[in-house]
Write a protein that holds these residues in place. Structure first.
Motif, PDB file in Angstrom:
ATOM      1  N   GLU A   1       5.737 -12.081  -4.320  1.00 43.96           N
ATOM      2  CA  GLU A   1       4.342 -11.628  -4.358  1.00 43.96           C
ATOM      3  C   GLU A   1       4.152 -10.412  -3.464  1.00 43.96           C
ATOM      4  OE1 GLU A   1      -0.125 -13.231  -3.106  1.00 43.96           O
ATOM      5  OE2 GLU A   1       1.543 -14.640  -3.262  1.00 43.96           O
ATOM      6  N   LEU A   2       4.803 -10.419  -2.311  1.00 43.66           N
ATOM      7  CA  LEU A   2       4.712  -9.287  -1.387  1.00 43.66           C
ATOM      8  C   LEU A   2       5.331  -8.046  -2.008  1.00 43.66           C
ATOM      9  CD1 LEU A   2       4.302  -7.789   1.257  1.00 43.66           C
ATOM     10  CD2 LEU A   2       6.293  -8.995   2.196  1.00 43.66           C
ATOM     11  N   ARG A   3       6.506  -8.185  -2.617  1.00 48.46           N
ATOM     12  CA  ARG A   3       7.170  -7.030  -3.232  1.00 48.46           C
ATOM     13  C   ARG A   3       6.296  -6.427  -4.335  1.00 48.46           C
ATOM     14  NH1 ARG A   3      11.733 -10.503  -3.050  1.00 48.46           N
ATOM     15  NH2 ARG A   3      11.682 -10.774  -5.326  1.00 48.46           N
ATOM     16  N   GLU A   4       5.688  -7.289  -5.135  1.00 45.97           N
ATOM     17  CA  GLU A   4       4.807  -6.799  -6.199  1.00 45.97           C
ATOM     18  C   GLU A   4       3.575  -6.113  -5.622  1.00 45.97           C
ATOM     19  OE1 GLU A   4       3.797 -10.021  -8.746  1.00 45.97           O
ATOM     20  OE2 GLU A   4       5.835 -10.281  -9.534  1.00 45.97           O
ATOM     21  N   GLY A   5       3.044  -6.661  -4.537  1.00 49.53           N
ATOM     22  CA  GLY A   5       1.864  -6.062  -3.902  1.00 49.53           C
ATOM     23  C   GLY A   5       2.137  -4.657  -3.405  1.00 49.53           C
ATOM     24  N   ILE A   6       3.309  -4.456  -2.794  1.00 49.26           N
ATOM     25  CA  ILE A   6       3.679  -3.127  -2.294  1.00 49.26           C
ATOM     26  C   ILE A   6       3.797  -2.136  -3.454  1.00 49.26           C
ATOM     27  CG2 ILE A   6       5.529  -1.806  -1.187  1.00 49.26           C
ATOM     28  CD1 ILE A   6       6.075  -4.307   0.538  1.00 49.26           C
ATOM     29  N   VAL A   7       4.448  -2.572  -4.524  1.00 46.45           N
ATOM     30  CA  VAL A   7       4.615  -1.702  -5.701  1.00 46.45           C
ATOM     31  C   VAL A   7       3.260  -1.334  -6.291  1.00 46.45           C
ATOM     32  CG1 VAL A   7       5.475  -1.616  -8.076  1.00 46.45           C
ATOM     33  CG2 VAL A   7       6.925  -2.543  -6.252  1.00 46.45           C
ATOM     34  N   ASN A   8       2.373  -2.312  -6.406  1.00 47.60           N
ATOM     35  CA  ASN A   8       1.057  -2.066  -7.003  1.00 47.60           C
ATOM     36  C   ASN A   8       0.209  -1.135  -6.145  1.00 47.60           C
ATOM     37  OD1 ASN A   8       1.692  -3.743  -9.140  1.00 47.60           O
ATOM     38  ND2 ASN A   8       0.715  -5.545  -8.253  1.00 47.60           N
ATOM     39  N   LEU A   9       0.236  -1.342  -4.831  1.00 50.22           N
ATOM     40  CA  LEU A   9      -0.548  -0.485  -3.943  1.00 50.22           C
ATOM     41  C   LEU A   9       0.007   0.931  -3.951  1.00 50.22           C
ATOM     42  CD1 LEU A   9      -2.870  -0.240  -1.939  1.00 50.22           C
ATOM     43  CD2 LEU A   9      -1.304  -0.956  -0.112  1.00 50.22           C
ATOM     44  N   LYS A  10       1.326   1.058  -3.962  1.00 51.52           N
ATOM     45  CA  LYS A  10       1.952   2.382  -4.008  1.00 51.52           C
ATOM     46  C   LYS A  10       1.557   3.108  -5.294  1.00 51.52           C
ATOM     47  CE  LYS A  10       5.271   5.429  -2.812  1.00 51.52           C
ATOM     48  NZ  LYS A  10       5.457   6.214  -4.028  1.00 51.52           N
ATOM     49  N   ALA A  11       1.518   2.393  -6.418  1.00 53.03           N
ATOM     50  CA  ALA A  11       1.141   3.010  -7.693  1.00 53.03           C
ATOM     51  C   ALA A  11      -0.301   3.511  -7.655  1.00 53.03           C
ATOM     52  CB  ALA A  11       1.321   1.997  -8.830  1.00 53.03           C
ATOM     53  N   ILE A  12      -1.189   2.748  -7.036  1.00 49.15           N
ATOM     54  CA  ILE A  12      -2.595   3.158  -6.918  1.00 49.15           C
ATOM     55  C   ILE A  12      -2.711   4.429  -6.090  1.00 49.15           C
ATOM     56  CG2 ILE A  12      -4.818   2.518  -5.899  1.00 49.15           C
ATOM     57  CD1 ILE A  12      -4.151  -0.401  -6.651  1.00 49.15           C
ATOM     58  N   LEU A  13      -1.997   4.471  -4.962  1.00 44.03           N
ATOM     59  CA  LEU A  13      -2.063   5.641  -4.091  1.00 44.03           C
ATOM     60  C   LEU A  13      -1.416   6.860  -4.746  1.00 44.03           C
ATOM     61  CD1 LEU A  13      -3.069   3.566  -2.045  1.00 44.03           C
ATOM     62  CD2 LEU A  13      -1.544   4.577  -0.348  1.00 44.03           C
ATOM     63  N   ASP A  14      -0.320   6.654  -5.449  1.00 42.40           N
ATOM     64  CA  ASP A  14       0.356   7.764  -6.131  1.00 42.40           C
ATOM     65  C   ASP A  14      -0.540   8.383  -7.201  1.00 42.40           C
ATOM     66  OD1 ASP A  14       2.689   7.716  -4.686  1.00 42.40           O
ATOM     67  OD2 ASP A  14       3.748   6.402  -6.079  1.00 42.40           O
ATOM     68  N   GLU A  15      -1.214   7.530  -7.963  1.00 45.20           N
ATOM     69  CA  GLU A  15      -2.095   8.024  -9.026  1.00 45.20           C
ATOM     70  C   GLU A  15      -3.232   8.854  -8.445  1.00 45.20           C
ATOM     71  OE1 GLU A  15      -4.950   6.303 -12.661  1.00 45.20           O
ATOM     72  OE2 GLU A  15      -3.811   4.928 -11.378  1.00 45.20           O
ATOM     73  N   GLU A  16      -3.799   8.402  -7.343  1.00 45.02           N
ATOM     74  CA  GLU A  16      -4.902   9.141  -6.737  1.00 45.02           C
ATOM     75  C   GLU A  16      -4.408  10.426  -6.084  1.00 45.02           C
ATOM     76  OE1 GLU A  16      -8.800   9.930  -6.031  1.00 45.02           O
ATOM     77  OE2 GLU A  16      -7.974   8.242  -7.162  1.00 45.02           O
ATOM     78  N   TYR A  17      -3.218  10.381  -5.508  1.00 45.30           N
ATOM     79  CA  TYR A  17      -2.669  11.560  -4.839  1.00 45.30           C
ATOM     80  C   TYR A  17      -2.502  12.719  -5.817  1.00 45.30           C
ATOM     81  CZ  TYR A  17       0.434  14.540  -2.116  1.00 45.30           C
ATOM     82  OH  TYR A  17       0.978  15.598  -1.448  1.00 45.30           O
ATOM     83  N   ASN A  18      -2.129  12.390  -7.039  1.00 41.98           N
ATOM     84  CA  ASN A  18      -1.935  13.430  -8.044  1.00 41.98           C
ATOM     85  C   ASN A  18      -3.230  14.154  -8.397  1.00 41.98           C
ATOM     86  OD1 ASN A  18       0.807  12.859  -8.244  1.00 41.98           O
ATOM     87  ND2 ASN A  18       0.508  11.322  -9.852  1.00 41.98           N
ATOM     88  N   GLU A  19      -4.367  13.522  -8.095  1.00 39.92           N
ATOM     89  CA  GLU A  19      -5.660  14.131  -8.395  1.00 39.92           C
ATOM     90  C   GLU A  19      -6.275  14.847  -7.182  1.00 39.92           C
ATOM     91  OE1 GLU A  19      -8.203  11.125  -9.969  1.00 39.92           O
ATOM     92  OE2 GLU A  19      -6.766  10.467 -11.486  1.00 39.92           O
ATOM     93  N   LEU A  20      -5.619  14.667  -6.052  1.00 41.66           N
ATOM     94  CA  LEU A  20      -6.183  15.234  -4.826  1.00 41.66           C
ATOM     95  C   LEU A  20      -5.943  16.740  -4.723  1.00 41.66           C
ATOM     96  CD1 LEU A  20      -5.280  12.654  -2.047  1.00 41.66           C
ATOM     97  CD2 LEU A  20      -7.555  13.243  -2.867  1.00 41.66           C
ATOM     98  N   THR A  21      -6.852  17.408  -4.047  1.00 37.09           N
ATOM     99  CA  THR A  21      -6.648  18.800  -3.653  1.00 37.09           C
ATOM    100  C   THR A  21      -6.795  18.866  -2.143  1.00 37.09           C
ATOM    101  OG1 THR A  21      -8.996  19.354  -3.799  1.00 37.09           O
ATOM    102  CG2 THR A  21      -7.679  19.589  -5.808  1.00 37.09           C
ATOM    103  N   SER A  22      -6.451  19.972  -1.578  1.00 38.63           N
ATOM    104  CA  SER A  22      -6.526  20.089  -0.123  1.00 38.63           C
ATOM    105  C   SER A  22      -7.959  19.995   0.391  1.00 38.63           C
ATOM    106  CB  SER A  22      -5.871  21.391   0.330  1.00 38.63           C
ATOM    107  OG  SER A  22      -6.457  22.504  -0.319  1.00 38.63           O
TER     108      SER A  22
END
Length: 488
Positions: free
Chosen positions: A349-370
């Protein structure tokens, strides 16, 4: 009852020791009755229960056939309401605790069922459980009894009692005294159990100013401690309140205290409104969770920390995108989660949680600007020398953002400078704000009119005399930009 009664707080050694101390003090029930300090009926019931449950002076059949009904509960409540004898009051409160935590299933079930069917008697128990003259031990026993019953079922009357419990000064003072870890642990466990009932979460959140600073203090103290050892008030400390030596037994309690503090936060965030509001008010504490998961060696601590962050990032939570951006930009979230992916966690469950949170942050990072990074810093007031402040490309690419909406972003810069100048607590932030104002003036000379209208120029001139040399330097640069524009 249709379901088995929930029994709580069976893991606290200290709470067990308190109850054992009360068990060991024999009460002269017959003598108290003869002296008319308590009634004969009350004494007979208390004595019988004590013999059967505390002293084990009975057979298994005696326990199996013991009926917990009004003939048992009402005399106990009457004794609590009428007796002035401290030992008898403590003993009876503990007898109720014995009933609620009894290994004989039907005894605990019948006790809960009685109060569920007789809510007025639960209110009577509450009224005789929190008397101002009661000592700390008595309040702990009382709160155990009340919470044990409140977590079984919810009603409007129960909600009022939760509020009254949270208003009890002795209960709150025990919670807030984190140097007494054993007793603090009892109150945190009780609050955590209350949070399992959805109707109680908003009541606890409304009292957050009494509760959450202590909860986050407990969580935060372990972050800087070597090997993630918890705080121990009997240990040696360095000048930064970091623990140097920690007792091993205290370490185990400290980990449990930290874990259930996190569990309390986790349960609160099941309420989407609370999840939205708590991440705004306690943003820095939530960013600290990213630091915690880097240093802790306890998988259960990492798991619940990740679960908290995931819930606050979920779409039903208002402002979840802002929170995600803050995790990325202010919490260094992506590199932190990257570092965790290489660890060999046994918890799936912990391993899946890390993967899921990382995916959420990665998706948002791609939309970020400075500019998003920049505005996140200003809005949170957690301002540091991040790349936008020192990258000339940032200013040339984004300078028009500062004059949009009637110079909204530039005005925010000036307001923050005035605010931090008045506080005079963070010299680095003042330096950065002066630096940024200088950049805006250089690119947009017309911004000087806005600066003058907000009294910003006067503030900059005053900072020329600041005791911090770097503040003086940045104020001088801003002044030179002002003067340079005047003579162009």
């Amino acid at each position: 009852m249709t379901t088995e009664a929930k029994r709580i707080l069976l893991d606290s050694t200290h709470f067990t020791e308190i109850r054992n101390a009360i068990r060991s003090r024999s009460v002269a029930w017959d003598a108290l009755a003869r002296a008319s300090e308590i009634s004969e009926i009350d004494a007979a019931v208390a004595k019988k229960l004590e013999n059967l449950i505390v002293k084990n002076n009975g057979t298994e059949h005696d326990l199996e056939t013991l009926k917990i009904n009004e003939n048992v509960i009402l005399p106990l409540l009457h004794l609590l309401a009428t007796s002035s004898n401290t030992d008898s009051i403590k003993s009876v409160l503990n007898l109720i605790s014995e009933l609620l935590s009894c290994d004989v299933t039907h005894i605990a079930n019948d006790t809960v069922e009685f109060f569920e069917k007789n809510p007025d008697q639960l209110k009577n128990l509450f009224d005789v459980s929190f008397i101002e003259s009661y000592d700390q031990q008595t309040i702990l026993i009382s709160s155990f009894n009340i919470v044990s019953l409140l977590v079984q079922f919810s009603s409007k009357a129960n909600e009022r009692m939760v509020k009254q419990l949270l208003d009890n000064q002795i209960f709150i003072s025990i919670l807030q005294n984190v140097n007494e870890m054993e007793t603090c642990y009892v109150t945190i466990r009780e609050l955590q159990e209350l949070c399992t009932i959805p109707e109680y979460r908003q009541l606890i959140w409304k009292q957050e100013d009494k509760i959450l600073p202590t909860i986050f203090q407990i969580i935060r103290r372990s972050i800087n401690n070597k090997n993630n050892l918890p705080y121990d008030h009997n240990s040696n400390h360095d000048g930064n309140d970091n623990v140097v030596i920690v007792n091993t037994n205290t370490n185990n309690l400290g980990i449990q205290l930290q874990y259930y503090s996190l569990m309390l936060i986790w349960l609160l965030t099941f309420d989407n409104q609370i999840a939205s509001e708590i991440t705004i008010k306690y943003l820095n504490e939530f960013l600290n969770l990213l630091k915690l998961i880097k240093v802790t060696i306890k998988e259960k601590v990492t798991r619940v920390s990740i679960s908290i962050l995931l819930q606050c990032c979920s779409k039903p939570v208002k402002g979840h995108k802002i929170f995600i951006k803050n995790l990325i930009l202010l919490g260094n979230g992506i590199p932190t989660l990257d570092s965790l992916t290489g660890r060999k966690y046994s918890d799936e469950e912990l391993r899946e949680g890390i993967v899921n949170l990382k995916a959420i942050l990665d998706e948002e990072y791609n939309e970020l600007t400075s500019i998003d990074e920049y505005t996140a810093e200003l809005n949170s007031k957690l301002i540091c020398w991040s790349p936008p402040h020192i990258d000339n490309g940032f200013w040339s690419d984004n300078i028009d953002e500062f004059k949009k909406d009637d110079w909204k972003l530039f005005k925010q810069l000036i307001s923050l400078l005035i605010e931090f100048k008045e506080k005079n607590t963070d010299k680095v932030i003042i330096q950065i704000l002066l630096n940024d104002i200088t950049h805006v003036i250089d690119y947009l000379p017309e911004s000087i009119d806005v600066l003058n209208k907000m009294n910003g120029k006067v503030v900059i001139m005053e900072l020329l005399n600041n005791s911090d040399s770097r503040v003086k330097y940045e104020a001088l640069k801003a002044t030179q930009s002002l003067i340079g524009y005047k003579f162009k």
